[in-house]
Design an enzyme around this catalytic site. Sequence first.
Site, PDB file in Angstrom:
ATOM      1  N   GLU A  15      18.884 -31.078   0.882  1.00  0.00           N
ATOM      2  CA  GLU A  15      17.926 -30.570   1.454  1.00  0.00           C
ATOM      3  C   GLU A  15      17.567 -31.917   2.675  1.00  0.00           C
ATOM      4  OE1 GLU A  15      17.771 -27.707   2.466  1.00  0.00           O
ATOM      5  OE2 GLU A  15      15.700 -28.591   3.695  1.00  0.00           O
TER       6      GLU A  15
ATOM      7  N   LYS B  83      19.110 -31.115   6.604  1.00  0.00           N
ATOM      8  CA  LYS B  83      17.697 -31.198   7.771  1.00  0.00           C
ATOM      9  C   LYS B  83      18.530 -31.984   9.031  1.00  0.00           C
ATOM     10  CE  LYS B  83      15.203 -27.875   7.103  1.00  0.00           C
ATOM     11  NZ  LYS B  83      15.660 -27.457   6.105  1.00  0.00           N
TER      12      LYS B  83
ATOM     13  N   CYS C  55      20.621 -12.980  17.363  1.00  0.00           N
ATOM     14  CA  CYS C  55      20.469 -11.929  18.584  1.00  0.00           C
ATOM     15  C   CYS C  55      18.873 -11.667  18.031  1.00  0.00           C
ATOM     16  CB  CYS C  55      21.138 -10.833  18.995  1.00  0.00           C
ATOM     17  SG  CYS C  55      22.307 -11.835  19.307  1.00  0.00           S
TER      18      CYS C  55
ATOM     19  N   TRP D 121      22.962 -15.080  20.256  1.00  0.00           N
ATOM     20  CA  TRP D 121      23.674 -15.878  19.772  1.00  0.00           C
ATOM     21  C   TRP D 121      25.100 -15.360  19.405  1.00  0.00           C
ATOM     22  CZ3 TRP D 121      26.775 -16.195  14.711  1.00  0.00           C
ATOM     23  CH2 TRP D 121      27.109 -17.825  14.513  1.00  0.00           C
TER      24      TRP D 121
ATOM     25  N   ASN E 146      22.621  -6.721  18.286  1.00  0.00           N
ATOM     26  CA  ASN E 146      22.525  -7.677  18.154  1.00  0.00           C
ATOM     27  C   ASN E 146      23.420  -7.376  16.126  1.00  0.00           C
ATOM     28  OD1 ASN E 146      21.655  -9.930  15.866  1.00  0.00           O
ATOM     29  ND2 ASN E 146      19.952  -8.352  14.378  1.00  0.00           N
ATOM     30  N   GLY E 147      24.365  -8.061  15.698  1.00  0.00           N
ATOM     31  CA  GLY E 147      25.649  -7.460  14.779  1.00  0.00           C
ATOM     32  C   GLY E 147      26.784  -7.715  15.289  1.00  0.00           C
TER      33      GLY E 147
ATOM     34  N   HIS F 132      31.962 -42.895  -8.855  1.00  0.00           N
ATOM     35  CA  HIS F 132      33.048 -41.716  -8.784  1.00  0.00           C
ATOM     36  C   HIS F 132      33.916 -41.201  -7.212  1.00  0.00           C
ATOM     37  CE1 HIS F 132      32.482 -40.913 -13.021  1.00  0.00           C
ATOM     38  NE2 HIS F 132      30.915 -40.964 -12.757  1.00  0.00           N
TER      39      HIS F 132
ATOM     40  N   ARG G 123      15.860 -16.843  16.975  1.00  0.00           N
ATOM     41  CA  ARG G 123      17.256 -15.860  16.874  1.00  0.00           C
ATOM     42  C   ARG G 123      17.604 -16.324  17.672  1.00  0.00           C
ATOM     43  NH1 ARG G 123      14.234 -11.927  13.627  1.00  0.00           N
ATOM     44  NH2 ARG G 123      16.943 -10.882  13.657  1.00  0.00           N
TER      45      ARG G 123
HETATM   46  O1  M6R Z   1      16.437 -16.173   6.059  1.00  0.00           O
HETATM   47  P1  M6R Z   1      17.291 -17.553   4.958  1.00  0.00           P
HETATM   48  O2  M6R Z   1      15.891 -17.742   3.829  1.00  0.00           O
HETATM   49  O3  M6R Z   1      18.566 -16.492   4.312  1.00  0.00           O
HETATM   50  O4  M6R Z   1      18.034 -18.554   5.716  1.00  0.00           O
HETATM   51  C1  M6R Z   1      18.986 -19.481   5.143  1.00  0.00           C
HETATM   52  C2  M6R Z   1      19.675 -20.035   5.980  1.00  0.00           C
HETATM   53  O5  M6R Z   1      20.682 -19.629   6.927  1.00  0.00           O
HETATM   54  C3  M6R Z   1      18.737 -21.176   6.535  1.00  0.00           C
HETATM   55  O6  M6R Z   1      17.924 -22.152   5.064  1.00  0.00           O
HETATM   56  C4  M6R Z   1      19.508 -22.194   6.748  1.00  0.00           C
HETATM   57  O7  M6R Z   1      20.208 -23.630   6.299  1.00  0.00           O
HETATM   58  C5  M6R Z   1      18.682 -23.231   7.623  1.00  0.00           C
HETATM   59  N1  M6R Z   1      18.548 -23.258   9.438  1.00  0.00           N
HETATM   60  C6  M6R Z   1      17.827 -24.396   7.016  1.00  0.00           C
HETATM   61  O8  M6R Z   1      17.035 -25.342   7.772  1.00  0.00           O
END
Ligand code: M6R
Length: 614
Positions: free
Chosen positions: A484, A488, A2, A75, A101-102, A507, A27
């Site tokens: 990672e 992605k 949000c 969101w 927000n929250g 395994h 956001r």
């Molecule tokens: O703002 P942060 O680094 O704490 O966010 C952590 C994750 O939410 C963030 O890295 C998320 O996994 C990304 N969208 C990945 O690309």
Amino acid sequence: MCGIVGYVGAKPALEVVLEGLRRLEYRGYDSAGVALVAGDALFTEKRAGKLAKLDKALSAGTPPAATTGIGHTRWATHGAPNDRNAHPHLGAGGRVAVVHNGIIENFSALRAELESAGQELRSETDTEVAAHLIEAEIDKGADLTTAMRQVCRRLDGAFTLVATTCDDHDQVVAARRNSPLVVGLGEGENFVASDVAAFIEHTREAMELAQDQVVTITGEQVLVTDFAGNPSEGKRFHVDWDIAAAEKSGYDYFMLKEIAEQPQAIADTLLGRFTDDGRLHLDEIRLSDEELRGIDKIIVIACGTAFHAGLLAKYVIEHWTRIPCEVELASEFRYRDPIVDRDTMVIAISQSGETMDTLMALRHAREQRAKVLAISNTNGSTIPRESDAVLYTRAGPEIAVASTKAFLTQIVACHLIALYLAQVRGLKYGDEITAILRQLERIPSAVAEVLGTVEPVRQLARELGDVETVLFLGRHVGYPVALEGALKLKELAYMHAEGFAAGELKHGPIALIEEGVPVFVIVPPKGRGVLHDKMVSNIAEIRARGARTIVLAEQGDEAVAPYADELIALPAVPTLLQPLVATVPLQVFSCEMATVRGHDVDQPRNLAKSVTVE
Ligand code: M6R
């Protein structure tokens, strides 16, 4: 999660608020809405879906002229992402508008109380409860600020609330607990927002609010109090990046721009952090040498991509400091009763500095007297503010939901911290540290070199656009890179993608290999002897079972060539630094894959940039 904006000044509030929302849309993009104070009434418009839908609805009508307004991009947590649940929400009489927000955790009890008093709520959200309660306080004679304070004292959970009322044309009141809120300080105008990006084109002077503070803004005044009404102060700061940093600058997507910015982001993160004689100085680390020497355990906590940076931190910290290092998902750490004491250092990694799971984990660690060091990209955000020390990455604003430049700079920050600890604890000679720092200084040009050679990776994504599964294999520091790469691809291309430690292959995961399954393999540098040779055997094994092997290996690595359907050459760098170059082609691949599959690269479905709820 949000984005919220509030404005009071002399400009058309609708334009200012909509522009702010555009910059905050990363956001959350389930719905968007605005409220304007127009004469004796509030005007609201809100629509499910992205901001463009709201824009369209507003263009089809005739919104009133107004110089006070609030806006929201959502969101969804409580209630489906539809028009009815979109913010702003109004009080019972329609004279107070609120965006939030929250999560208000005790909203069910408060809702029941309102309903039993005969109030009818129009949405399923927790936010509407706050709007009703604030308006009820005003009905009893309170002004908007007092009403906000009274209501905040009754709320549990995490919230930033922003409210305005048609009973007083020229003010917006905002409050925060556990969620971000910054104030933009202009000339004859003031702003509140979740992030400075919302007002950066109007002012670069800003103020961060602390926990449980309320701010009232008019065109001329900014008044901060605590929830009890005691005068309080926010912390002023100057935003040192300009509007161009929050624009796409000719790129189709923010993600592409942010991938391209990585060499600079790494160089900036290293800048000024070592002296001419090659020693590291990390001034922001407000922990004494004595405290750093006393640490007997390190625990890294983070989420998502930042967690992958944490997994890499373990390799470098243990290698250079010999301090045992654990890495844990922040959401798991807090609930398992971890063994933490005053000699433990907890490193909390968070790009946004607002991730709720990481924040709660760090609070848990501090309660047990651990020292918390934050690695963050966002100056003044909650996680660094609540930590004992901080090392800022200098990646600049990261707007695409998929994290790229933040990840590489987090890895660099982990290297700096590990080396700093080694220096303070006398575990490395000065000349050794100098030599490693010199290697780090060469990384920006190595990343730039990779960026110059990624066209075949894009071509490959176009060719593989229809596949359903892509696997990633790595060993040692290549393993977090594999994780990672898979993350992605999941978040951007919405496909089955998994990363494995190559040694685990036999395994179980090898059963996933069938004819044509693409497998990215991150091969350690040639000089790694056994580690390298084992990886070559793994490639041979999966290829023999039909995998299409896409091999990332050091330039001139002849041993892998016979088993690689595709070979992506990486510049020669030391093993511990290899993730900084090996990650880049995987980022490019995911971005292109999302484009080929027709997805919104910057705003993948169901996601938001900062996850400010648990
Ligand atoms: O703002 P942060 O680094 O704490 O966010 C952590 C994750 O939410 C963030 O890295 C998320 O996994 C990304 N969208 C990945 O690309």
